[in-house]
Structure formats: C-alpha cells, structure tokens
Write an enzyme that holds these catalytic residues in place. Structure first.
Site, PDB file in Angstrom:
ATOM      1  N   ASP A   1       2.600 -13.660  48.396  1.00 23.23           N
ATOM      2  CA  ASP A   1       3.967 -14.179  48.444  1.00 23.23           C
ATOM      3  C   ASP A   1       4.877 -13.246  47.655  1.00 23.23           C
ATOM      4  O   ASP A   1       4.588 -12.916  46.493  1.00 23.23           O
ATOM      5  CB  ASP A   1       4.028 -15.590  47.851  1.00 23.23           C
ATOM      6  CG  ASP A   1       5.401 -16.226  48.007  1.00 23.23           C
ATOM      7  OD1 ASP A   1       5.630 -16.882  49.036  1.00 23.23           O
ATOM      8  OD2 ASP A   1       6.253 -16.045  47.109  1.00 23.23           O
TER       9      ASP A   1
ATOM     10  N   ASN B   1      17.600 -12.863  49.226  1.00 17.04           N
ATOM     11  CA  ASN B   1      18.435 -13.336  50.339  1.00 17.04           C
ATOM     12  C   ASN B   1      19.799 -13.804  49.863  1.00 17.04           C
ATOM     13  O   ASN B   1      20.827 -13.488  50.474  1.00 17.04           O
ATOM     14  CB  ASN B   1      17.725 -14.479  51.081  1.00 17.04           C
ATOM     15  CG  ASN B   1      16.764 -13.979  52.157  1.00 17.04           C
ATOM     16  OD1 ASN B   1      16.916 -12.865  52.664  1.00 17.04           O
ATOM     17  ND2 ASN B   1      15.794 -14.797  52.500  1.00 17.04           N
TER      18      ASN B   1
ATOM     19  N   HIS C   1      20.621 -11.971  54.350  1.00 17.58           N
ATOM     20  CA  HIS C   1      19.374 -12.093  55.101  1.00 17.58           C
ATOM     21  C   HIS C   1      18.963 -10.798  55.796  1.00 17.58           C
ATOM     22  O   HIS C   1      17.769 -10.564  56.029  1.00 17.58           O
ATOM     23  CB  HIS C   1      19.497 -13.220  56.128  1.00 17.58           C
ATOM     24  CG  HIS C   1      19.516 -14.586  55.501  1.00 17.58           C
ATOM     25  ND1 HIS C   1      18.382 -15.237  55.110  1.00 17.58           N
ATOM     26  CD2 HIS C   1      20.544 -15.403  55.149  1.00 17.58           C
ATOM     27  CE1 HIS C   1      18.672 -16.405  54.586  1.00 17.58           C
ATOM     28  NE2 HIS C   1      19.997 -16.539  54.591  1.00 17.58           N
TER      29      HIS C   1
ATOM     30  N   ASP D   1      15.368  -9.215  55.434  1.00 18.75           N
ATOM     31  CA  ASP D   1      14.514  -8.751  56.533  1.00 18.75           C
ATOM     32  C   ASP D   1      13.990  -7.347  56.260  1.00 18.75           C
ATOM     33  O   ASP D   1      12.827  -7.040  56.542  1.00 18.75           O
ATOM     34  CB  ASP D   1      15.296  -8.764  57.850  1.00 18.75           C
ATOM     35  CG  ASP D   1      15.515 -10.164  58.397  1.00 18.75           C
ATOM     36  OD1 ASP D   1      14.907 -11.112  57.874  1.00 18.75           O
ATOM     37  OD2 ASP D   1      16.310 -10.301  59.348  1.00 18.75           O
TER      38      ASP D   1
ATOM     39  N   GLU E   1       8.163 -15.573  53.586  1.00 16.40           N
ATOM     40  CA  GLU E   1       7.785 -14.376  52.836  1.00 16.40           C
ATOM     41  C   GLU E   1       6.307 -14.392  52.443  1.00 16.40           C
ATOM     42  O   GLU E   1       5.882 -13.632  51.579  1.00 16.40           O
ATOM     43  CB  GLU E   1       8.654 -14.239  51.582  1.00 16.40           C
ATOM     44  CG  GLU E   1       8.417 -15.266  50.478  1.00 16.40           C
ATOM     45  CD  GLU E   1       9.212 -16.549  50.666  1.00 16.40           C
ATOM     46  OE1 GLU E   1       9.408 -17.262  49.669  1.00 16.40           O
ATOM     47  OE2 GLU E   1       9.631 -16.850  51.806  1.00 16.40           O
TER      48      GLU E   1
END
Length: 305
Positions: A181, A189, A194, A198, A224
């Site tokens: 994670d 974010n 975002h 990405d 994630e």
C-alpha cells in the site's frame, strides 16, 4: 511452466498481437485454399512453401511465427506457442506427403484419402491451438488494469488458486504474497490532484516490476493497493527481496506534476506464506492485516504475518 501473464505485455501490445494472429491465419487459409484448388482442378504448380523440406518456415504463417519468436524469446518459450509451431510443421509434412501421393501414377485413391484426412485433422488441431492462444490474449486484456498495466483481482485469485494446488502436489514448495500500500496516497491526490496520483501509481508499479524477478507477478488489488506474488520463494529470501525493494522505492523520486517538485514515495508491505490449505481469501486477508500492522508501526516497513 511459463504462462502468458509472465510476459508483462501492455494492452496495446496484446491487441496488436491479436490483429497479427488474424492476418497470419488469413494468409494460412489462402495457402490451404490454393492447395485444395490444385488437388481438385490441377493445372497449377505449387511453390516451395508447399513442397520444400522447410516449407513450414516459408508460408505466411511460418514467417510470422519466426518473427514473433525472434522478437520475444519469452513468448517463444510458452508451451502453447511451441505446440502451435510443432503442429504447424506436422501439417506441412502431411501436405508434402499428400502431394507426393497425388503425383504418383497410378493414383492410389485409398492412400490419398488417408493422407487427406490426416491433413484435415492436423489443420483442425492447429486452428484450435491458435484460437486457444488468441483467447488467452483476449482474457489477458480483460484482466489487465489499463492504468498501471498490472493484472487485476480476478486473475490474482486464479493464479493463487493454481499455486496452492501446486503447493499441495509438490513437497517443499514455498511461495508468498505481499500486500503493498502506497503511504499517504490520499494526501498526494488531495494536494496535487488525481492526474498526479495516477502518475504516482504508474511510476510505482513500473519501479516494482523493474526490481522483481521475471517470474514474480504484480496485481492491482484496488486503489493504491497492490499484491506481489513471489512463486518458489522462501520466507527468508522474500524478506530480503522486499526489504531491498522498500528501501529503493523510498529513494526513488517521481515527477507527478510539471508544476511540483519530484515526490519521494514510500510503501508498507504485508507478507504471508501460501500453504496448500485454506482459501485464497484467507491468505489475502492475512497479508492485508500484516500490511495494516506495518502502517500502525509507522509505515514504510515490511511486516510478515
């Protein structure tokens, strides 16, 4: 045994391969149509792609196969590709024998019939194998995350089930999974947007793949979170490999946005060993719990369940 997922093909590469298979098979259908026309109607000589000892390398499909295997040795090592190549060669050998019998005088109808049936049987088996490979590629596309080019959860479940069956059959076999994670991903974010998030996901998965062995697989589990599958790996070696990966990742800078300084990313790892008992979900939950322990202990660490 090598599987298609080990090749790490992008969706674009997979789609391109499906198109090239279709073109190669159309070429082979034309090759067969010409053979049938000559056998029925006569009046035309067939070239070396029918009669030469290496005819299977001279037809359109054979040339495509040769280029494919030369450009990707890992693909050439796939059992299904090897089976396709073997059956393609045997079909050409059957065609050559049929043409020899067809040219014999007097014509032996019984022998011709048997050889013709052999050609048809090998053609059907050959086409079935090519179709199976085409379906594998299609399945691979459907089970690949388009953002990170990692395999998806459905494929993860299938791979782990297969591995647990192998562990049951093979004494002493050890394999592990690691739940990974990305730390503070929500903050990335919220701070950078975002699109930047990405970019972080893409770069982190690229980095992880580049620092694993060719047989290791990476799956996107959700958001994630990712799962690393380490087949035929002892717990000791997995700990060394993942700790090194964690350290290297923490030093890796990612340019997530043209308007921000490069980011340094860390991740928390939860590791568990696969056994031949229980369910896949049980092991994923154990890895997930170990990952949350890593979070609770301060993040950016490896915890073994």
């Amino acid at each position: 045994m090598r599987m298609l997922e080990e090749l790490d093909l992008t969706i674009l590469q997979s789609r391109s391969m499906m198109h090239r298979i279709e073109v190669a098979m159309l070429s082979h259908d034309e090759w067969l149509s010409k053979l049938y026309r000559v056998l029925i109607c006569g009046g035309e000589e067939l070239g070396c792609e029918y009669t030469a000892a290496d005819a299977h390398t001279l037809c359109g499909f054979g040339q495509w196969m040769a280029k494919l295997c030369q450009s990707n040795p890992k693909l050439a090592a796939l059992p299904l590709i090897q089976d396709i190549g073997f059956l393609h060669r045997r079909m050409h050998e059957a065609v050559a024998a049929l043409l020899v019998q067809h040219a014999a005088k007097p014509l032996d109808a019984g022998s011709m019939s048997k050889l013709y049936d052999e050609v048809i049987a090998k053609r059907m088996a050959f086409r079935w194998l090519v179709t199976a490979f085409d379906h594998q590629i299609c399945f691979q596309i459907l089970n690949t995350d388009p953002l990170t080019n990692t395999l998806g959860r459905e494929k993860l479940i299938a791979v782990l089930r297969r591995e647990m069956e192998e562990i049951q059959r093979t004494s002493g076999r050890e394999s592990l999974i690691a739940m990974v994670d990305i730390d503070y991903f929500k903050k990335i974010n919220d701070t950078y947007g975002h699109i930047a998030g990405d970019r972080v996901l893409i770069e982190v998965t690229r980095f992880i793949k580049a620092n694993l062995r060719p047989t290791d697989l990476v799956f996107r589990y959700g958001g994630e979170e990712f799962v690393i599958f380490l087949p035929s790996t002892s717990l000791t070696w997995a700990g060394v490999l993942l700790e090194r990966l964690r350290q290297q990742l923490s030093q890796y800078e990612i340019t997530a946005s043209a308007f921000a300084q490069p980011l340094t990313i860390t991740a928390s790892f939860g590791v568990t060993r696969l056994l031949g008992t229980g369910t896949v979900v049980d092991y994923l939950e154990r890895a997930d719990q170990a990952m949350y322990q890593a979070k609770a202990q301060g993040r950016n660490r490896v915890v073994v369940a």
